[in-house]
Enzyme design. Structure first.
Site, PDB file in Angstrom:
ATOM      1  NE  ARG A 123     -18.896  -2.572   3.811  1.00 29.95           N
ATOM      2  CZ  ARG A 123     -19.095  -3.178   4.960  1.00 29.95           C
ATOM      3  NH1 ARG A 123     -18.379  -2.849   6.000  1.00 29.95           N
ATOM      4  NH2 ARG A 123     -20.019  -4.102   5.073  1.00 29.95           N
TER       5      ARG A 123
ATOM      6  CG  HIS B 282      -8.732  -1.999  14.025  1.00 28.66           C
ATOM      7  ND1 HIS B 282      -8.558  -0.872  14.794  1.00 28.66           N
ATOM      8  CD2 HIS B 282      -8.953  -1.556  12.767  1.00 28.66           C
ATOM      9  CE1 HIS B 282      -8.669   0.198  14.019  1.00 28.66           C
ATOM     10  NE2 HIS B 282      -8.913  -0.186  12.794  1.00 28.66           N
TER      11      HIS B 282
ATOM     12  CD  GLN C 198      -5.490   8.596   4.316  1.00 25.47           C
ATOM     13  OE1 GLN C 198      -5.268   9.785   4.520  1.00 25.47           O
ATOM     14  NE2 GLN C 198      -6.511   7.951   4.867  1.00 25.47           N
ATOM     15  CB  ILE C 199      -1.356   4.472   6.259  1.00 28.16           C
ATOM     16  CG1 ILE C 199      -2.776   4.662   6.812  1.00 28.16           C
ATOM     17  CG2 ILE C 199      -0.425   3.943   7.356  1.00 28.16           C
ATOM     18  CD1 ILE C 199      -3.424   3.402   7.325  1.00 28.16           C
TER      19      ILE C 199
ATOM     20  CG  ASP D 259      -7.916   0.127  17.996  1.00 23.95           C
ATOM     21  OD1 ASP D 259      -8.582   1.006  17.427  1.00 23.95           O
ATOM     22  OD2 ASP D 259      -7.538  -0.916  17.438  1.00 23.95           O
TER      23      ASP D 259
ATOM     24  N   GLY E 228       0.839  -1.198   0.000  1.00 19.83           N
ATOM     25  CA  GLY E 228       0.000   0.000   0.000  1.00 19.83           C
ATOM     26  C   GLY E 228       0.871   1.244   0.000  1.00 19.83           C
TER      27      GLY E 228
HETATM   28  P1  NAX Z   1      -5.319   4.168   0.931  1.00 19.61           P
HETATM   29  O1  NAX Z   1      -6.517   3.783   0.139  1.00 19.61           O
HETATM   30  O2  NAX Z   1      -4.863   5.579   0.961  1.00 19.61           O
HETATM   31  O3  NAX Z   1      -4.071   3.289   0.427  1.00 19.61           O
HETATM   32  C1  NAX Z   1      -4.134   1.925   0.246  1.00 19.61           C
HETATM   33  C2  NAX Z   1      -3.091   1.530  -0.773  1.00 19.61           C
HETATM   34  O4  NAX Z   1      -3.042   0.105  -0.829  1.00 19.61           O
HETATM   35  C3  NAX Z   1      -3.399   2.032  -2.188  1.00 19.61           C
HETATM   36  O5  NAX Z   1      -2.253   2.657  -2.738  1.00 19.61           O
HETATM   37  C4  NAX Z   1      -3.752   0.746  -2.933  1.00 19.61           C
HETATM   38  O6  NAX Z   1      -3.410   0.791  -4.305  1.00 19.61           O
HETATM   39  C5  NAX Z   1      -2.923  -0.275  -2.169  1.00 19.61           C
HETATM   40  N1  NAX Z   1      -3.355  -1.658  -2.335  1.00 19.61           N
HETATM   41  C6  NAX Z   1      -4.609  -2.152  -2.453  1.00 19.61           C
HETATM   42  N2  NAX Z   1      -4.582  -3.470  -2.644  1.00 19.61           N
HETATM   43  C7  NAX Z   1      -3.282  -3.843  -2.639  1.00 19.61           C
HETATM   44  C8  NAX Z   1      -2.618  -5.084  -2.796  1.00 19.61           C
HETATM   45  N3  NAX Z   1      -3.281  -6.212  -3.054  1.00 19.61           N
HETATM   46  N4  NAX Z   1      -1.270  -5.090  -2.723  1.00 19.61           N
HETATM   47  C9  NAX Z   1      -0.575  -3.959  -2.512  1.00 19.61           C
HETATM   48  N5  NAX Z   1      -1.148  -2.751  -2.375  1.00 19.61           N
HETATM   49  C10 NAX Z   1      -2.483  -2.705  -2.435  1.00 19.61           C
HETATM   50  O7  NAX Z   1      -5.591   3.596   2.397  1.00 19.61           O
HETATM   51  P2  NAX Z   1      -4.904   3.999   3.777  1.00 19.61           P
HETATM   52  O8  NAX Z   1      -5.605   5.144   4.366  1.00 19.61           O
HETATM   53  O9  NAX Z   1      -3.439   4.071   3.593  1.00 19.61           O
HETATM   54  O10 NAX Z   1      -5.310   2.725   4.683  1.00 19.61           O
HETATM   55  C11 NAX Z   1      -4.789   1.441   4.404  1.00 19.61           C
HETATM   56  C12 NAX Z   1      -5.505   0.382   5.224  1.00 19.61           C
HETATM   57  O11 NAX Z   1      -5.314   0.592   6.603  1.00 19.61           O
HETATM   58  C13 NAX Z   1      -7.014   0.328   5.019  1.00 19.61           C
HETATM   59  O12 NAX Z   1      -7.398  -1.028   4.862  1.00 19.61           O
HETATM   60  C14 NAX Z   1      -7.556   0.871   6.318  1.00 19.61           C
HETATM   61  O13 NAX Z   1      -8.856   0.393   6.601  1.00 19.61           O
HETATM   62  C15 NAX Z   1      -6.534   0.350   7.287  1.00 19.61           C
HETATM   63  N6  NAX Z   1      -6.480   0.985   8.628  1.00 19.61           N
HETATM   64  C16 NAX Z   1      -6.229   0.197   9.701  1.00 19.61           C
HETATM   65  C17 NAX Z   1      -6.085   0.705  10.980  1.00 19.61           C
HETATM   66  C18 NAX Z   1      -5.798  -0.189  12.147  1.00 19.61           C
HETATM   67  O14 NAX Z   1      -5.765   0.324  13.267  1.00 19.61           O
HETATM   68  N7  NAX Z   1      -5.594  -1.498  12.011  1.00 19.61           N
HETATM   69  C19 NAX Z   1      -6.235   2.148  11.223  1.00 19.61           C
HETATM   70  C20 NAX Z   1      -6.054   2.993  10.020  1.00 19.61           C
HETATM   71  C21 NAX Z   1      -6.648   2.424   8.753  1.00 19.61           C
HETATM   72  O15 NAX Z   1      -8.029   2.701   8.728  1.00 19.61           O
END
Ligand code: NAX
Length: 326
Positions: free
Chosen positions: A92, A187, A15-16, A159, A11
């Protein structure tokens, strides 16, 4: 100087990752004397964006950043890695049902689990951030039978940190003095933030606050709904705080928590009635590259109910994807 550690981040265009990569390259994860090689994974359509981020990484002239690999192939990304931060996941989309979201992610984490199994260092430490994080970590673990199960973890640290911040504000005590906070379970909104054992300079925080109504009607829902509150305010989900938590999780796992309790999503060892192998948030201490579950805490009726609620949800998620694991 020390040989470089290889760190995979999936990813990488997201943004993360935009908050995460620069801090890792700056030495916030493994220390200011540890060179790193970043192995960046994202989808084919995100490769151009990853290249842009890499240009910025180069322009920081980080002294610890020895090399950067960019790829859309998990096998290249995971080759010889010491650490994996699996942030990328399928979000989603409108009208998508929960079970479709689960299977889309099950597919991603099956492929990535197999690639880890084949390519990563046998001591690789893996943190799954992408949601549903606990179940994605479970799938990756099940898809990597040659790696130790304990190497697979999921992120509950955001969390945990959110709980610490709420407790510090309510008690007007410095965060650094608050210890022994726990977030049990998933989570997700079923998580159970628990400060029954928390201390401030050794004294009971629960006794200091002495307000069970605040715990149940303000504290627990505020921590559990914090992600939603950030989305509503910012129009985007938590990013810098999520990256910060990912660094806290990995740094403590790698370098030790110095006796402090931290929360990690880990495969259960059967403690607290959580079935063995289920990925669940537990209080742990970390030392010498390993984590140890804090054991023998008393679980009262309210806590048992809350912990079982999260357990039921995780059982449903993890049973729901079992048939995809082959
Ligand atoms: P973004 O949508 O900004 O970035 C996600 C990135 O992952 C994109 O660049 C996308 O192309 C890439 N991606 C998608 N499928 C992929 C794959 N099969 N292989 C490699 N890259 C892939 O999301 P972002 O805000 O960075 O969040 C990333 C994830 O963190 C989301 O699933 C989000 O729900 C999760 N989170 C988890 C948290 C936790 O506490 N466990 C908190 C923060 C966040 O909500």
């Amino acid at each position: 100087s020390k040989p470089a550690k290889r760190i995979a981040i999936s990813g990488a265009a997201g943004q993360i990752a935009y908050s995460l990569l620069f801090r890792i390259a700056n030495g916030d994860l493994l220390g200011k004397d540890q060179p790193v090689i970043l192995q960046l994974l994202d989808l084919p359509q995100a490769q151009a964006a990853v290249k842009g981020v890499v240009m910025e990484l180069e322009d920081c002239a980080f002294e610890l950043l020895q090399d950067i690999i960019i790829t859309d192939d998990p096998k290249i990304a995971f080759k010889d890695i010491d650490y994996a931060l699996l942030v990328g996941a399928r979000p989603r989309s409108k009208g998508m049902e929960r079970k479709d979201l689960l299977s889309a992610n099950a597919e991603i984490f099956t492929v990535q689990g197999r690639a880890l199994n084949e390519m990563a260092s046998r001591n690789v430490k893996i943190l799954v951030v992408g949601n549903p994080a606990n179940t994605n970590a479970y799938i990756a673990m099940k898809s990597a039978p040659d790696l130790p199960q304990k190497n697979f973890t999921s992120m509950m640290r955001l969390d945990h940190n959110r709980a610490l911040a709420q407790l510090a504000a309510q008690s007007k005590q410095p965060i650094a003095e608050i210890e022994k906070v726990i977030v049990w379970g998933n989570h997700s909104p079923t998580m159970y933030p628990d400060f029954r054992f928390a201390t401030v300079k050794g004294a009971s925080l629960q006794q200091m606050l002495n307000d069970e109504a605040w715990n149940r009607t303000v504290f627990i829902p505020t921590v559990a709904q914090r992600g939603t509150a950030v989305i509503e305010a910012r129009g985007l989900s938590s990013a810098a705080s999520a990256a910060n938590a990912a660094i806290d999780h990995m740094r403590d796992w790698a370098l030790g928590s110095n006796g402090r309790w931290v929360t990690m999503g880990i495969p259960s060892n059967g403690a607290y009635g959580i079935p063995e192998g289920l990925l669940y948030g537990f209080p742990v201490t970390t030392a010498n590259g390993d984590y140890t579950v804090v054991s023998d805490l008393e679980i009262d009726t309210f806590s048992r109910e809350r912990m079982d609620l999260a357990l039921q949800e995780l059982l449903e998620e993890q049973n729901g994807v079992k048939h995809l694991l082959g």
